[in-house]
Each structure stands twice: as structure tokens, then as C-alpha cells.
Design an enzyme around this catalytic site. Sequence first.
Site, PDB file in Angstrom:
ATOM      1  N   CYS A 184       0.886  -1.157   0.000  1.00 57.89           N
ATOM      2  CA  CYS A 184       0.000   0.000   0.000  1.00 57.89           C
ATOM      3  C   CYS A 184       0.923   1.204   0.000  1.00 57.89           C
ATOM      4  CB  CYS A 184      -0.916   0.028   1.222  1.00 57.89           C
ATOM      5  SG  CYS A 184      -1.909   1.528   1.274  1.00 57.89           S
ATOM      6  N   CYS A 239      -0.524   4.287   2.524  1.00 57.67           N
ATOM      7  CA  CYS A 239      -0.505   4.188   3.982  1.00 57.67           C
ATOM      8  C   CYS A 239      -0.254   2.738   4.340  1.00 57.67           C
ATOM      9  CB  CYS A 239      -1.780   4.738   4.604  1.00 57.67           C
ATOM     10  SG  CYS A 239      -3.295   4.155   3.842  1.00 57.67           S
ATOM     11  N   SER A 240      -1.255   2.047   4.792  1.00 56.70           N
ATOM     12  CA  SER A 240      -1.018   0.654   5.143  1.00 56.70           C
ATOM     13  C   SER A 240      -2.297  -0.161   4.985  1.00 56.70           C
ATOM     14  CB  SER A 240      -0.463   0.542   6.553  1.00 56.70           C
ATOM     15  OG  SER A 240      -1.260   1.281   7.443  1.00 56.70           O
ATOM     16  N   CYS A 241      -3.023   0.083   3.918  1.00 55.14           N
ATOM     17  CA  CYS A 241      -4.197  -0.733   3.644  1.00 55.14           C
ATOM     18  C   CYS A 241      -3.758  -2.188   3.512  1.00 55.14           C
ATOM     19  CB  CYS A 241      -4.879  -0.290   2.351  1.00 55.14           C
ATOM     20  SG  CYS A 241      -5.574   1.351   2.465  1.00 55.14           S
TER      21      CYS A 241
END
Lengths: 236, 121
Positions: A127, A130-132
Site C-alpha cells: 500500500c 498508507c497501510s491498507c
Amino acid sequence: MAVKTCGSIARMSSDHHHHHHHHDSGSHDEPRLCDTELRVRALESLLVEKGLVDPAALDAIIENYETRVGPRNGARVVAKAWTDPQYRQRLLEDATSAIAELGFQGRQGEHTQVVVNDERVHNLVVCTLCSCYPWPTLGLPPTWYKSAPYRARAVSDPRGVLKEFGLRIPDEVEIRVWDSTAEMRYLVLPRRPAGTEDLDEEALAALVTRDAMIGVGIVESPNPPEAARRGQGDGR
Amino acid sequence: MASAIADLESLPAIPRDDDGPLFQAPWEAQAFAMVVALHERGVFTWQRWADALAREIASADGSSKPKGYYEHWLAALEGLLAEVELISFEQREARRSQWEAAAIASPHGEPIRLLDDLKKR
């Protein structure tokens, strides 16, 4: 600016979420962080500045939980897809529903797509924004998944990143990088290792690692040669 | 470091299974970890935290839009940090705006960074 909730945030247009080669660096006016995420970042950065919280300690606390929370769910999905061709078919057609069949569902209605590794293609999930991450199947993302270097380099130099994970992908194998969004999460269906014909679903699930389902690892045969095992075990 | 494991039992209805708390998103885990870290550091007692969280949940009970557990958690943490005079409402708001600006300014495909924060993340 309108306050966005975490569940409904749209951070990029859905038509290019998997086109890793064409990252627009132009403007995009959708907010990339929802209000809640902004507040969390605000608090954390203030606490870090005041010396009250050490980012490494936070990561350690989170790591303590994340390694345990989710990956087993994804491993069950993978093992079932390996052993049940009809399930595999459903999984590839509509992963969100097929995963829900096993009782794993996200709260926020994000969709999951399963991408298949074979002799020609190796898939890698990142991702960049961000940090999906596919929570229902993989739990919380590991610290490195959230790190800036991984997020940037998975796109610009995927082979280099994989090498650092100890994975050498032959040149003739295409590497596809999947950039997750709030709406679309990816789960890699790794190749079933040789020598596992006699194993049942449960035994297979035990072989499937989180890293293999992100695409930074592969599923190893249960009886790897001595050298490979040593390489795996030592950490860094 | 003392393994002052946070006493989860004393919290109102934390989402968890037999092994521990469950999170639906990274920010939830982040918010959770901040409280655990601040408690380990002695910034507040666990009882004080549990009370603040319970108050927050109770005060939101009548509101029309139901909130998730960790939204209460975050609001309670913000409130408690103001109460112990560590981080004021104004400081929070100012920093939030900076993050918002950073998020908008960061080119697509690059991580969002806040000026000096880079080295830490």
C-alpha cells in the site's frame, strides 16, 4: 474540509488502483487520511516529541498482537483453495464472498481480490499511500509493511525488495505489484509446494505464512533442504 | 522493563478473543499501543484510564451516531492527556492540521511525512 470517516474514505480513483507503473504524481484532491487517522498521528507525533512514547516501543506492543491476530485466517483460505477446485474458482471470481464463506469479514466493507502466483507470475502486495491491508485474512500489517522504504521500493524495485526478503525470482517470471486502497485489498494465493500431495487442509494451512500471502515469501516444502532451512531460521 | 501488562479485564467490553484484543485497522492498534505505553511509563494509572474510557463511552451513549470502540478509546485518550496537562486541545488541533496538510501535499505514491517526523517512522 469535510470530515471523512475511515470506512468511506476514497483515496484514489478505482480505475488505476492496480496499475503500478503509472503512478500519477499530480494532484489528487481526495484526502489520504481520514479524520481519525489524522488525530492518531497528531497524538503520536506529539507524544514522541515529548519523549513520552518511543515509536519502537509502540511497534513492539503492536507486533506482540499482530503476529497472532489474523494470518491463520488467510492460511485457511489458501489451503482450501489448494484442495477444493470449486472453492478456488469461487475465490478467484469473488474473493470477498468466498472468504466470507469461511466466516472472515471486514467491518468496513472493503473488497478483497485474490491474485494467483504461478510459474509465470509472482504477485506482490503493497500500500504505497498508507497501510491498507486485508485485515480479515491477514490481521494487522507487520511493521515493515508500513515502512516508507517498503512502500516506495515495492513499486520501484520489486525484485530488489524480494531479494532482501531472501526471495530470488527468475527473470522470466513477471512480478506484478498490487497497490492496495481503502476499497480494494489483495491476498496472494501462493503456489502449493511440491511434496504436499498427502497433506490435508489443516496441515497445508500450517505451512502458509503471512509473508507468502503478501508476496514477499513463498510457501516452502515441509522438508526443505538443510541449507534452505538454515537460511530461513537465522533471522538477520 | 516491567511487564506491566495492561489489565484488559478492567476495561469496559474491549473487543477481544481468548488471546487478546482485536483490531480492525492500524490506527486502532496504534491508539491501543499508545495507552499501553503511557501506562507503562506511569503517565496514568490503569484505573484512571479505565475510568476515563468508561466515562467517554457513557457520555456518547445517547448520541445518534454509534461509534466504534476505538473511536471512544481515542477520544478518551485525548481527554485524559488534556486533563493531565500533557497535550492541550489547541496543540492537538494544530498538529492535526499539519498532518492534514502533509497528507494533501504528499505526491501520490509517496508516504505521507510530517517535516521532522521522517527519521522516526
